[in-house]
Design a protein around this motif. Structure first.
Motif, short mmCIF file in Angstrom:
data_model
loop_
_atom_site.label_atom_id
_atom_site.label_comp_id
_atom_site.label_asym_id
_atom_site.label_seq_id
_atom_site.Cartn_x
_atom_site.Cartn_y
_atom_site.Cartn_z
N ASN A 220 0.95 -1.04 0.18
CA ASN A 220 -0.19 -0.29 0.39
C ASN A 220 1.14 1.79 -0.10
OD1 ASN A 220 -2.93 -1.03 -0.08
ND2 ASN A 220 -1.75 -1.96 1.97
N ALA B 98 -4.59 7.07 -1.62
CA ALA B 98 -6.66 6.86 -1.70
C ALA B 98 -7.55 8.19 -0.41
CB ALA B 98 -7.27 6.12 -2.16
N GLU B 99 -6.00 8.29 0.34
CA GLU B 99 -6.79 9.40 0.92
C GLU B 99 -6.19 10.89 1.03
OE1 GLU B 99 -7.81 7.86 5.31
OE2 GLU B 99 -7.97 6.31 4.59
N LYS C 148 -6.13 11.90 -4.67
CA LYS C 148 -7.56 11.61 -5.07
C LYS C 148 -8.31 12.53 -5.41
CE LYS C 148 -10.69 13.54 -1.24
NZ LYS C 148 -9.37 14.27 -0.37
N MET D 135 -6.40 9.03 -7.54
CA MET D 135 -5.91 7.75 -7.72
C MET D 135 -7.22 7.54 -6.42
SD MET D 135 -3.95 6.97 -9.38
CE MET D 135 -3.22 5.35 -8.88
N ARG D 136 -7.70 6.37 -6.36
CA ARG D 136 -8.77 5.88 -5.73
C ARG D 136 -9.10 4.49 -5.05
NH1 ARG D 136 -13.06 9.33 -7.52
NH2 ARG D 136 -11.85 11.91 -7.86
N ASP D 137 -7.06 3.87 -4.99
CA ASP D 137 -6.87 3.13 -4.08
C ASP D 137 -5.62 3.34 -3.89
OD1 ASP D 137 -6.76 0.58 -3.50
OD2 ASP D 137 -7.67 -0.46 -5.35
N SER D 138 -5.28 2.58 -2.34
CA SER D 138 -3.95 2.51 -2.03
C SER D 138 -2.69 1.31 -2.91
CB SER D 138 -3.52 3.34 -1.26
OG SER D 138 -4.60 3.92 -0.57
N ASN D 139 -3.78 0.41 -2.65
CA ASN D 139 -3.39 -1.27 -3.03
C ASN D 139 -2.59 -0.92 -4.15
OD1 ASN D 139 -3.35 -3.35 -3.87
ND2 ASN D 139 -2.99 -3.85 -1.24
N ARG E 207 -3.63 -4.30 -6.94
CA ARG E 207 -4.62 -3.67 -6.95
C ARG E 207 -5.07 -3.03 -8.28
NH1 ARG E 207 -6.83 -4.73 -1.76
NH2 ARG E 207 -7.60 -2.29 -2.12
N LEU E 208 -4.10 -1.86 -8.55
CA LEU E 208 -3.96 -0.59 -9.37
C LEU E 208 -3.45 -1.54 -10.63
CD1 LEU E 208 -2.49 2.15 -7.51
CD2 LEU E 208 -4.95 1.80 -8.64
#
Length: 422
Positions: free
Chosen positions: A129, A138-139, A143, A150-154, A157-158
C-alpha cells in the motif's frame, strides 16, 4: 563515454527528478527531451529520456517508449530504468503496466520490480500500500488529481488490470533482511510465474537494499528514489569508471520567470507563499483564456521587471479546477493553460529571462517543447528530486527547473532562486 544506465520517464518533471538524484553522484547526467532524432553522440554515463506519455493513449505511450529504448541501446546502455510518478499516477488501462510489459518483451526479461517509494518526499510502501506522508494514497490530495485521480492505495490492485502476467509482493519484512533475502524472494516469485513484483520501502535504507538486490536486473521500474543508490553501486563494482566526466555549472543571468500550472495541494501552498512576499503575480482563468486568448497575460508580462521574478499561474483549488473542466473538458482546460504558459515562457525568454521555474508535469512538458529544448545537463538540487538544469533556448543559455506538483517545500519558488544565486 558509454551509457551505463538508460532511463525513460513518463513526464518531464519525473525525468528531472530522476536525473537530479542520479546527479548526486557528481557524475554527468544528460536529460533528453523526447526521443532524440539524431544517433547518440557523446552520451553521458546516465542518460534519461523524458517523454510526455503519462496520460497519452496506451498504444502511443508504448510506441514512444520503444523508440526511446532503441536510442538508449544504441548509446550502449546495458541496464534500463522505467520511471513513473511516486504516486503511481495511472488509470485502469495504463500506462505503467503496459509500458513495463512492452519493455520486458523488447529486453527479453521475464521479471521486473515496481517501487515508487520516495521517503525523502513522504512516499512509502508498506504491505503493497502506497502512503503519501501518513495518508494512504486514496485518502491523500491525489484522490482529486484532475487527470489521474487515485482512488485505491494498493499497488497490486492498481497494477493487475494493466498487465497480462501475475503480480506479487516482496514485503518490508523481506526487504529488512537484506539484499540476499530480497533476491531469493524475487527468484522464488519468478519460479511461481510472477512477473511483476511490488516491493515495499519505508526508508532510504530500504532503497539501498532494493537497488543492491536488483542492480543486475535488465529492467527496474519505480519512482526516482530507488535508482538513487545505483551510481555508488556501479562505482564500487567498476561498472562506472571513477574518472567518468563530472557535472559542470555555468553562470546564468539572474532575470527570472516563474510559471505554475500545477493544481496540487503543495503547489497551491507554494503559490500562496510566493505571492505573500509581494512578488508581481498574474493568475490565469481557463474560462477567460478560452474566450479571450492569452494576450492579457502577455501584455502584463511585457510590463514586468524580470529582476523581480514575476509569477504567472493557473494554480487553483480542486473546486475551481472542476468548474473549469465541466465547461471546457478535462483535456481542454489543461491544454488552454499549457498553451498560455508556454507562450509566456517564450515571451519572457525573448524579453531577457534566463532562469525559468516551472511547476507541474504537463506544464513542464509544454514549456520545454515551446522553448525548443532538446537536451539538459543536470545541475544543483533545489529540493529532493528537483534540480536546476542547464540548456540552450533560442540561442541563449538558460537555467531551467521543472518541478513535479507535490515536490518541494512551501518556499520552493524562493528557494530555487536562492540556491542558484549561491
Amino acid at each position: 563515454m558509454t551509457t551505463v544506465l538508460g532511463c525513460i520517464a513518463d513526464d518531464f518533471t519525473g525525468a528531472t527528478d530522476l536525473a537530479g538524484l542520479l546527479a548526486r553522484s557528481g557524475v554527468r547526467v544528460s536529460l533528453r527531451i523526447g526521443v532524440p532524432s539524431e544517433p547518440p553522440a557523446d552520451p553521458a554515463a546516465f542518460e534519461v529520456i523524458a517523454l510526455k506519455s503519462r496520460t497519452a493513449p496506451v498504444d502511443e505511450a508504448v510506441a514512444e517508449t520503444r523508440r526511446a529504448l532503441t536510442w538508449l541501446r544504441e548509446a550502449g546502455a546495458q541496464r534500463f530504468f522505467w520511471k513513473y510518478c511516486s504516486t503511481f499516477d495511472s488509470t485502469a488501462e495504463g500506462n505503467i503496466g503496459p509500458v513495463a510489459e512492452a519493455l520486458m518483451a523488447e529486453l527479453g526479461t521475464d521479471q521486473t520490480i515496481y517501487c515508487p517509494a520516495f521517503p525523502e518526499n513522504g512516499r512509502s510502501i508498506f504491505m503493497g500500500n502506497l502512503f503519501v506522508g501518513r495518508q494512504p494514497l486514496a485518502e491523500s490530495p491525489m484522490k482529486d488529481h484532475p487527470l489521474t485521480p487515485m482512488r485505491d492505495s494498493n499497488l497490486m490492485r492498481l497494477l493487475e488490470p494493466q498487465v497480462t502476467r501475475a503480480v506479487g509482493l516482496a514485503d518490508r519484512l523481506t526487504v529488512s533482511r537484506g539484499p540476499q533475502a530480497l533476491r531469493a524472494e524475487l527468484d522464488a516469485l519468478k519460479a511461481q510465474g510472477v512477473a511483476h513484483v511490488v516491493v515495499d520501502a519505508v526508508a532510504n535504507e530500504d532503497l539501498t537494499v532494493i537497488a543492491e538486490a536488483c542492480r543486475d536486473m535488465m529492467l527496474m521500474t519505480g519512482g526516482s528514489a530507488v535508482a538513487m543508490p545505483l551510481p555508488a553501486l556501479y562505482l564500487a563494482d567498476g561498472t562506472l569508471s571513477a574518472d567518468a566526466p563530472k557535472a559542470e555549472t555555468p553562470q546564468i543571468d539572474a532575470r527570472t520567470i516563474v510559471l505554475s500550472g500545477s493544481c496540487s495541494a503543495m503547489t497551491n501552498k507554494q503559490v500562496a507563499d510566493y505571492t505573500s512576499r509581494g512578488v508581481p503575480a498574474f493568475q490565469l482563468d481557463p474560462l477567460s483564456l478560452a474566450e479571450n486568448g492569452p494576450q492579457k497575460a502577455l501584455d502584463w508580462l511585457a510590463k514586468q521587471d524580470l529582476e523581480k521574478a514575476p509569477l504567472i499561474y493557473a494554480t487553483a483549488n480542486p473546486e475551481s479546477v472542476r468548474a473549469a473542466q465541466e465547461k471546457l473538458g478535462v483535456a481542454g482546460a489543461g491544454e488552454i493553460v499549457e498553451a498560455t504558459l508556454s507562450a509566456c515562457a517564450v515571451a519572457a525568454r525573448d524579453n531577457g529571462a534566463r532562469r525559468v521555474i516551472v511547476a507541474g508535469g504537463e506544464t513542464s512538458g509544454a514549456v520545454t517543447k515551446a522553448l525548443g529544448v532538446t537536451q539538459l545537463d543536470i545541475g544543483i538540487e533545489i529540493a529532493p528530486g528537483v534540480p536546476w538544469t542547464y540548456c540552450n533556448s533560442g540561442g541563449h543559455p538558460i537555467a531551467l527547473t521543472l518541478k513535479s506538483g507535490n515536490f518541494g517545500s512551501e518556499t520552493f519558488f524562493t528557494d530555487a532562486q536562492e540556491r542558484l544565486a549561491s
